[in-house]
Design a protein around this motif. Structure first.
Motif, PDB file in Angstrom:
ATOM      1  N   LEU A 117     -13.289 -39.518  25.773  1.00  0.00           N
ATOM      2  CA  LEU A 117     -14.315 -40.527  25.517  1.00  0.00           C
ATOM      3  C   LEU A 117     -14.804 -40.521  24.074  1.00  0.00           C
ATOM      4  N   TYR A 118     -14.546 -39.432  23.358  1.00  0.00           N
ATOM      5  CA  TYR A 118     -14.994 -39.332  21.976  1.00  0.00           C
ATOM      6  C   TYR A 118     -13.929 -39.820  20.981  1.00  0.00           C
ATOM      7  N   TYR A 119     -12.813 -40.323  21.506  1.00  0.00           N
ATOM      8  CA  TYR A 119     -11.711 -40.723  20.626  1.00  0.00           C
ATOM      9  C   TYR A 119     -11.221 -42.122  20.975  1.00  0.00           C
ATOM     10  N   ALA A 120     -10.513 -42.730  20.035  1.00  0.00           N
ATOM     11  CA  ALA A 120      -9.925 -44.044  20.264  1.00  0.00           C
ATOM     12  C   ALA A 120      -8.903 -43.949  21.398  1.00  0.00           C
ATOM     13  N   ARG A 121      -8.795 -45.022  22.171  1.00  0.00           N
ATOM     14  CA  ARG A 121      -7.885 -45.027  23.318  1.00  0.00           C
ATOM     15  C   ARG A 121      -6.448 -44.686  22.916  1.00  0.00           C
ATOM     16  N   SER A 122      -6.052 -45.085  21.716  1.00  0.00           N
ATOM     17  CA  SER A 122      -4.689 -44.812  21.249  1.00  0.00           C
ATOM     18  C   SER A 122      -4.416 -43.318  21.089  1.00  0.00           C
ATOM     19  N   ASN A 123      -5.491 -42.510  21.006  1.00  0.00           N
ATOM     20  CA  ASN A 123      -5.330 -41.062  20.824  1.00  0.00           C
ATOM     21  C   ASN A 123      -5.514 -40.267  22.114  1.00  0.00           C
ATOM     22  N   TRP A 124      -5.807 -40.945  23.212  1.00  0.00           N
ATOM     23  CA  TRP A 124      -6.117 -40.240  24.455  1.00  0.00           C
ATOM     24  C   TRP A 124      -4.986 -39.321  24.913  1.00  0.00           C
ATOM     25  N   ARG A 125      -3.766 -39.805  24.860  1.00  0.00           N
ATOM     26  CA  ARG A 125      -2.629 -38.988  25.313  1.00  0.00           C
ATOM     27  C   ARG A 125      -2.521 -37.692  24.501  1.00  0.00           C
ATOM     28  N   LYS A 126      -2.743 -37.811  23.195  1.00  0.00           N
ATOM     29  CA  LYS A 126      -2.655 -36.627  22.340  1.00  0.00           C
ATOM     30  C   LYS A 126      -3.821 -35.678  22.592  1.00  0.00           C
ATOM     31  N   ILE A 127      -5.032 -36.230  22.828  1.00  0.00           N
ATOM     32  CA  ILE A 127      -6.205 -35.403  23.096  1.00  0.00           C
ATOM     33  C   ILE A 127      -6.004 -34.612  24.396  1.00  0.00           C
ATOM     34  N   ILE A 128      -5.445 -35.273  25.396  1.00  0.00           N
ATOM     35  CA  ILE A 128      -5.169 -34.594  26.671  1.00  0.00           C
ATOM     36  C   ILE A 128      -4.199 -33.441  26.454  1.00  0.00           C
ATOM     37  N   PHE A 129      -3.165 -33.684  25.648  1.00  0.00           N
ATOM     38  CA  PHE A 129      -2.194 -32.613  25.386  1.00  0.00           C
ATOM     39  C   PHE A 129      -2.823 -31.474  24.595  1.00  0.00           C
ATOM     40  N   LEU A 130      -3.643 -31.803  23.584  1.00  0.00           N
ATOM     41  CA  LEU A 130      -4.278 -30.767  22.770  1.00  0.00           C
ATOM     42  C   LEU A 130      -5.227 -29.915  23.609  1.00  0.00           C
ATOM     43  N   ASN A 131      -5.950 -30.543  24.519  1.00  0.00           N
ATOM     44  CA  ASN A 131      -6.838 -29.788  25.405  1.00  0.00           C
ATOM     45  C   ASN A 131      -6.026 -28.880  26.321  1.00  0.00           C
ATOM     46  N   PHE A 132      -4.907 -29.421  26.818  1.00  0.00           N
ATOM     47  CA  PHE A 132      -3.987 -28.623  27.645  1.00  0.00           C
ATOM     48  C   PHE A 132      -3.447 -27.442  26.843  1.00  0.00           C
ATOM     49  N   MET A 133      -3.120 -27.670  25.606  1.00  0.00           N
ATOM     50  CA  MET A 133      -2.600 -26.623  24.730  1.00  0.00           C
ATOM     51  C   MET A 133      -3.641 -25.525  24.511  1.00  0.00           C
ATOM     52  N   GLY A 134      -4.898 -25.924  24.331  1.00  0.00           N
ATOM     53  CA  GLY A 134      -5.963 -24.935  24.173  1.00  0.00           C
ATOM     54  C   GLY A 134      -6.145 -24.097  25.420  1.00  0.00           C
ATOM     55  N   ASN A 135      -6.077 -24.729  26.589  1.00  0.00           N
ATOM     56  CA  ASN A 135      -6.199 -23.990  27.848  1.00  0.00           C
ATOM     57  C   ASN A 135      -5.015 -23.056  28.068  1.00  0.00           C
ATOM     58  N   MET A 136      -3.822 -23.502  27.652  1.00  0.00           N
ATOM     59  CA  MET A 136      -2.642 -22.653  27.797  1.00  0.00           C
ATOM     60  C   MET A 136      -2.712 -21.446  26.858  1.00  0.00           C
ATOM     61  N   ALA A 137      -3.285 -21.637  25.677  1.00  0.00           N
ATOM     62  CA  ALA A 137      -3.472 -20.512  24.750  1.00  0.00           C
ATOM     63  C   ALA A 137      -4.412 -19.478  25.361  1.00  0.00           C
ATOM     64  N   GLN A 138      -5.466 -19.962  26.031  1.00  0.00           N
ATOM     65  CA  GLN A 138      -6.395 -19.053  26.698  1.00  0.00           C
ATOM     66  C   GLN A 138      -5.718 -18.328  27.845  1.00  0.00           C
ATOM     67  N   LEU A 139      -4.875 -19.051  28.571  1.00  0.00           N
ATOM     68  CA  LEU A 139      -4.144 -18.440  29.684  1.00  0.00           C
ATOM     69  C   LEU A 139      -3.137 -17.411  29.177  1.00  0.00           C
ATOM     70  N   PHE A 140      -2.512 -17.704  28.039  1.00  0.00           N
ATOM     71  CA  PHE A 140      -1.559 -16.756  27.451  1.00  0.00           C
ATOM     72  C   PHE A 140      -2.259 -15.454  27.095  1.00  0.00           C
ATOM     73  N   ALA A 141      -3.455 -15.556  26.479  1.00  0.00           N
ATOM     74  CA  ALA A 141      -4.218 -14.352  26.130  1.00  0.00           C
ATOM     75  C   ALA A 141      -4.575 -13.573  27.394  1.00  0.00           C
ATOM     76  N   THR A 142      -4.957 -14.292  28.444  1.00  0.00           N
ATOM     77  CA  THR A 142      -5.294 -13.639  29.716  1.00  0.00           C
ATOM     78  C   THR A 142      -4.101 -12.899  30.286  1.00  0.00           C
ATOM     79  N   TYR A 143      -2.930 -13.511  30.235  1.00  0.00           N
ATOM     80  CA  TYR A 143      -1.717 -12.874  30.764  1.00  0.00           C
ATOM     81  C   TYR A 143      -1.297 -11.693  29.896  1.00  0.00           C
ATOM     82  N   PHE A 144      -1.355 -11.861  28.587  1.00  0.00           N
ATOM     83  CA  PHE A 144      -0.915 -10.797  27.680  1.00  0.00           C
ATOM     84  C   PHE A 144      -1.723  -9.523  27.892  1.00  0.00           C
ATOM     85  N   PHE A 145      -3.044  -9.639  27.835  1.00  0.00           N
ATOM     86  CA  PHE A 145      -3.903  -8.469  28.008  1.00  0.00           C
ATOM     87  C   PHE A 145      -3.960  -8.038  29.475  1.00  0.00           C
TER      88      PHE A 145
END
Length: 321
Positions: A117-145
């Motif tokens: 909602l904070y971005y132009a509609r044309s960027n929504w797909r990329k924002i969704i992926f970037l948020n997914f990427m951030g969550n996956m980075a957090q999950l990777f840290a959880t798995y590693f440790f």
């Protein structure tokens, strides 16, 4: 006619914001007051018994909560910089508002839509992926440790683990990697997305952003796990640091396996924590109190702050990349 339509949209927007905030606050209060294993009075009594509310303890716990969210916001500021440059304050607004919107949605799905909602509609797909990427980075840290913690516990303690439990836990731990391999091998698509497409999107993000995201996720992980460890010390748990931190790491990795709503996060972690710390002879009431305290600090309080940004949200013309 346009004025009437505009006022109707304003009223609808206000109603939706009030609904989201009311639901979030209700869920937070419900979690704190309706735990079947420990009521609110018991919880407060044990906090006072161990002087959790001393000035020193409050300052340390609040500082750890602050830095936990500081790195979470920094992580999102870094990720979203591939769409547009923004201040730390803007990233904080987006992170906290979307977190509040995600409190009562499974696996934090609401977070994806709220950030869009904070971005132009044309960027929504990329924002969704970037948020997914951030969550996956957090999950990777959880798995590693977490895997390191589990291996340390298993090798350090003479645990009477039934074979079925070992197989079940091992299966759950490797399941994400197995699903990844199967989807890539057989080119399975999930809602139009393939593993190859996700990998291409990942490598399209600048390398420095990818590394910084992982560093911030790891820093955040170490902060909130050591907040748990600090509370163990406050509650006078006399077990060595390596065993305690390994138990904390193990709790978080096992809890991360089960997708759930944020409101039930403490329930899932509490169940695993009671089992794991029971191996170290830590009383159940102590562990449940710590899990609920950590949940209030890192989920409930940020959720309340996020409510402010939800109510302040105005649909403006987003700045394009």
């Amino acid at each position: 006619m346009r004025i009437t339509s505009h006022k109707a949209n304003q009223l609808l927007s206000l109603a939706l914001k009030v609904l989201v905030v009311s639901a979030a606050v209700y869920f937070i209060w419900y979690k704190i007051t309706s735990d079947e294993k420990m009521n609110l009075q018991q919880f407060l009594e044990i906090l006072f018994k161990y002087r959790v509310f001393s000035i020193t303890n409050i300052l340390i716990l609040c500082a750890l909560t602050f830095f936990n969210w500081y790195f979470e916001i920094l992580k999102w500021q870094t990720l979203s910089s591939s769409v547009r440059r923004q201040s730390f304050k803007s990233a904080m607004r987006e992170s906290l508002a979307s977190f509040t919107a995600a409190i009562f949605t499974p696996s934090r799905i609401g977070e994806y839509g709220a950030k869009c909602l904070y971005y132009a509609r044309s960027n929504w797909r990329k924002i969704i992926f970037l948020n997914f990427m951030g969550n996956m980075a957090q999950l990777f840290a959880t798995y590693f440790f977490g895997i390191a913690g589990l291996l340390f516990l298993i090798t350090s303690l003479d645990l009477p683990l039934p074979l079925i439990n070992v197989v079940l836990v091992s299966g759950l731990l490797i399941s994400p990697f197995l699903i990844y391999w199967i989807m890539k091998k057989f080119r399975i698509r999930l809602k139009g997305y393939s593993i190859q497409r996700l990998e291409d999107s990942f490598f399209n993000v600048p390398e420095n952003i990818r590394w910084n995201t992982l560093i911030y996720a790891s820093a955040r992980y170490l902060i909130f796990t050591h907040q748990f460890y600090f509370l163990l010390l406050v509650f006078q748990v006399e077990v060595s640091y390596p065993l305690l931190i390994a138990a904390v790491f193990s709790t978080y990795i096992l809890a991360s396996i089960i997708p759930t709503m944020i409101i039930f996060d403490a329930l899932i972690k509490g169940g695993f924590a009671v089992w794991i710390f029971g191996l170290l002879d830590v009383p159940q009431i102590v562990i449940l109190s710590i899990v609920l305290t950590v949940w209030i600090l890192n989920f409930a309080i940020p959720g309340v702050f996020g409510s402010y940004f939800v109510l302040k949200y105005k649909k403006t013309r987003p700045v394009k990349a």
